[in-house]
Design a protein around this motif. Structure first.
Motif, short mmCIF file in Angstrom:
data_model
loop_
_atom_site.label_atom_id
_atom_site.label_comp_id
_atom_site.label_asym_id
_atom_site.label_seq_id
_atom_site.Cartn_x
_atom_site.Cartn_y
_atom_site.Cartn_z
N ARG A 134 -11.34 19.33 21.57
CA ARG A 134 -10.27 20.27 21.92
C ARG A 134 -10.36 20.46 23.44
O ARG A 134 -11.35 20.05 24.04
N MET A 185 -24.81 33.00 11.28
CA MET A 185 -25.45 31.69 11.47
C MET A 185 -26.37 31.68 12.71
O MET A 185 -27.40 31.01 12.72
N HIS A 237 -11.72 29.93 2.70
CA HIS A 237 -12.56 30.25 3.87
C HIS A 237 -12.93 28.97 4.59
O HIS A 237 -12.83 28.87 5.81
N LYS A 248 -16.01 25.78 8.88
CA LYS A 248 -15.46 24.74 9.74
C LYS A 248 -16.41 23.57 9.93
O LYS A 248 -16.00 22.45 10.16
N ASP A 249 -17.69 23.87 9.89
CA ASP A 249 -18.67 22.85 10.24
C ASP A 249 -19.65 22.60 9.10
O ASP A 249 -20.82 22.36 9.33
N ASN A 307 -15.60 16.35 9.09
CA ASN A 307 -15.52 17.41 8.10
C ASN A 307 -14.32 17.16 7.19
O ASN A 307 -13.30 16.64 7.64
N HIS A 363 -22.04 36.22 19.47
CA HIS A 363 -21.05 35.34 18.84
C HIS A 363 -19.75 35.38 19.66
O HIS A 363 -18.71 35.82 19.20
N ASP A 407 -17.74 16.43 14.98
CA ASP A 407 -16.84 16.48 13.84
C ASP A 407 -15.70 15.51 14.13
O ASP A 407 -14.64 15.90 14.61
C1 UGA Z 1 -18.27 31.27 12.61
C2 UGA Z 1 -19.79 31.05 12.49
O1 UGA Z 1 -20.47 31.52 13.64
C3 UGA Z 1 -20.07 29.57 12.32
O2 UGA Z 1 -21.46 29.31 12.32
C4 UGA Z 1 -19.41 29.17 11.04
O3 UGA Z 1 -19.75 27.90 10.68
C5 UGA Z 1 -17.93 29.29 11.26
O4 UGA Z 1 -17.59 30.65 11.52
C6 UGA Z 1 -17.18 28.80 10.02
O5 UGA Z 1 -16.29 29.47 9.53
O6 UGA Z 1 -17.51 27.74 9.55
P1 UGA Z 1 -16.55 30.71 14.56
O7 UGA Z 1 -16.72 31.22 15.97
O8 UGA Z 1 -15.49 31.35 13.73
O9 UGA Z 1 -17.95 30.72 13.84
O10 UGA Z 1 -16.30 29.17 14.51
P2 UGA Z 1 -16.30 28.08 15.67
O11 UGA Z 1 -17.15 28.49 16.82
O12 UGA Z 1 -14.90 27.70 15.93
O13 UGA Z 1 -17.03 26.88 14.93
C7 UGA Z 1 -18.41 26.89 14.67
C8 UGA Z 1 -19.01 25.57 15.16
O14 UGA Z 1 -18.42 24.50 14.45
C9 UGA Z 1 -18.76 25.29 16.64
O15 UGA Z 1 -19.90 24.71 17.22
C10 UGA Z 1 -17.58 24.34 16.63
O16 UGA Z 1 -17.56 23.46 17.72
C11 UGA Z 1 -17.79 23.59 15.32
N1 UGA Z 1 -16.53 23.16 14.68
C12 UGA Z 1 -15.47 24.00 14.55
C13 UGA Z 1 -16.45 21.87 14.20
O17 UGA Z 1 -17.41 21.09 14.31
N2 UGA Z 1 -15.27 21.46 13.63
C14 UGA Z 1 -14.19 22.27 13.51
O18 UGA Z 1 -13.14 21.82 12.97
C15 UGA Z 1 -14.30 23.58 13.98
#
Ligand code: UGA
Ligand code: MN
Length: 239
Positions: free
Chosen positions: A12, A163, A71, A74-75, A65, A214, A39
């Motif tokens: 992104r 997390m 819910h 995402k990862d 992924n 966070h 991912d």
């Molecule tokens: C929250 C939690 O802190 C995460 O540990 C959790 O996994 C995530 O929600 C979730 O719902 O799965 P949040 O800030 O909402 O985190 O999510 P992001 O920071 O956007 O994503 C968490 C991590 O996964 C990041 O390192 C991001 O780069 C990665 N990610 C995100 C992916 O690898 N793929 C995606 O499509 C989105």
């Protein structure tokens, strides 16, 4: 003791900025192995070159992924893939502490020295999450957690922790080789429960101070990018 930090990351506009910030922080941590999992279907040139140039001790993996339903963490698949990679490759050679490190959070360097002394698994408070200013263990006596604090799924979770708020020793991960993250909203809680931990047996660390936040990066408005490309006929540089 080595720290194995698992970071899932995806393409992104903000990705390189996040990885730059994170990598410069990591340069200050001794005995640290960064497991970066993209991912995506394949390893991207941006991340490959970035990690090579960083000079850091890294393992670069990739996994796509699946579709996210409900819910849909995402990862989930990337994280589980990397977790098993640590189990099967790194932990066989050298014991260590496993930590899940989102690429957009903010980390105080003291956090890593705190987690390094973990015997089995540890928890600590995380700022700016759980619909409150900070969530997690907030009163500890010795190593035992006395009180937890959150504003999200208060009754549903035994471990009220994000997390970014826990780590586990590789010994425990190898003793429980089948435990991974499940596709549920309370995935951190389920993971720790599945590992056989209880809020009474887990180690509480620096319950009186937040050392990880966070934080989330605002989505950048690049709606005029097409105009810029048309007008300046730019050869795109890497951003
Ligand atoms: C929250 C939690 O802190 C995460 O540990 C959790 O996994 C995530 O929600 C979730 O719902 O799965 P949040 O800030 O909402 O985190 O999510 P992001 O920071 O956007 O994503 C968490 C991590 O996964 C990041 O390192 C991001 O780069 C990665 N990610 C995100 C992916 O690898 N793929 C995606 O499509 C989105
Ligand atoms: Mn995040």
């Amino acid at each position: 003791v080595k720290i194995y930090a698992i970071t899932s990351t995806y393409k992104r506009p903000e990705q390189k900025a996040e990885l730059t910030r994170l990598s410069h922080m990591i340069k200050h941590i001794p005995s640290f192995h960064w497991v970066v999992i993209e991912d995506s279907k394949g390893k991207t040139p941006l991340v490959s070159n970035f990690l090579k140039k960083s000079g850091l001790n890294v393992t670069h993996l990739c996994k796509k992924n699946g579709k996210r339903i409900g819910h849909g963490p995402k990862d989930l698949l990337t994280r589980n893939f990397a977790l098993n990679w640590v189990r099967n490759h790194l932990a066989r050679k050298e014991k260590g502490i496993v930590y899940f490190m989102d690429d957009d959070n903010t980390y105080d360097l003291r956090l890593f020295e705190e987690m390094r002394t973990t015997k089995i698994a540890a928890v600590w408070p995380v700022g700016l999450v759980g619909k409150v200013l900070y969530e997690g263990p907030v009163v500890c006596r010795g190593e035992r957690v006395q009180k937890w604090r959150t504003g999200w799924k208060v009754e549903k979770r035994k471990f009220k922790v994000d997390m970014a708020g826990f780590c586990v020793h590789t010994d425990l991960l190898l003793q429980k080789p089948d435990v991974t993250f499940k596709d549920v909203a309370t995935l951190e809680d389920d993971f720790l429960v599945d590992l056989g931990l209880t809020p009474k047996t887990i180690e509480g660390k620096h319950c009186d101070e937040v050392l990880v936040w966070h934080t989330r990066t605002e989505v950048t408005n690049i709606s005029h990018e097409k105009y810029a490309i048309a007008r300046y006929n730019a050869t795109l540089i890497e951003v």
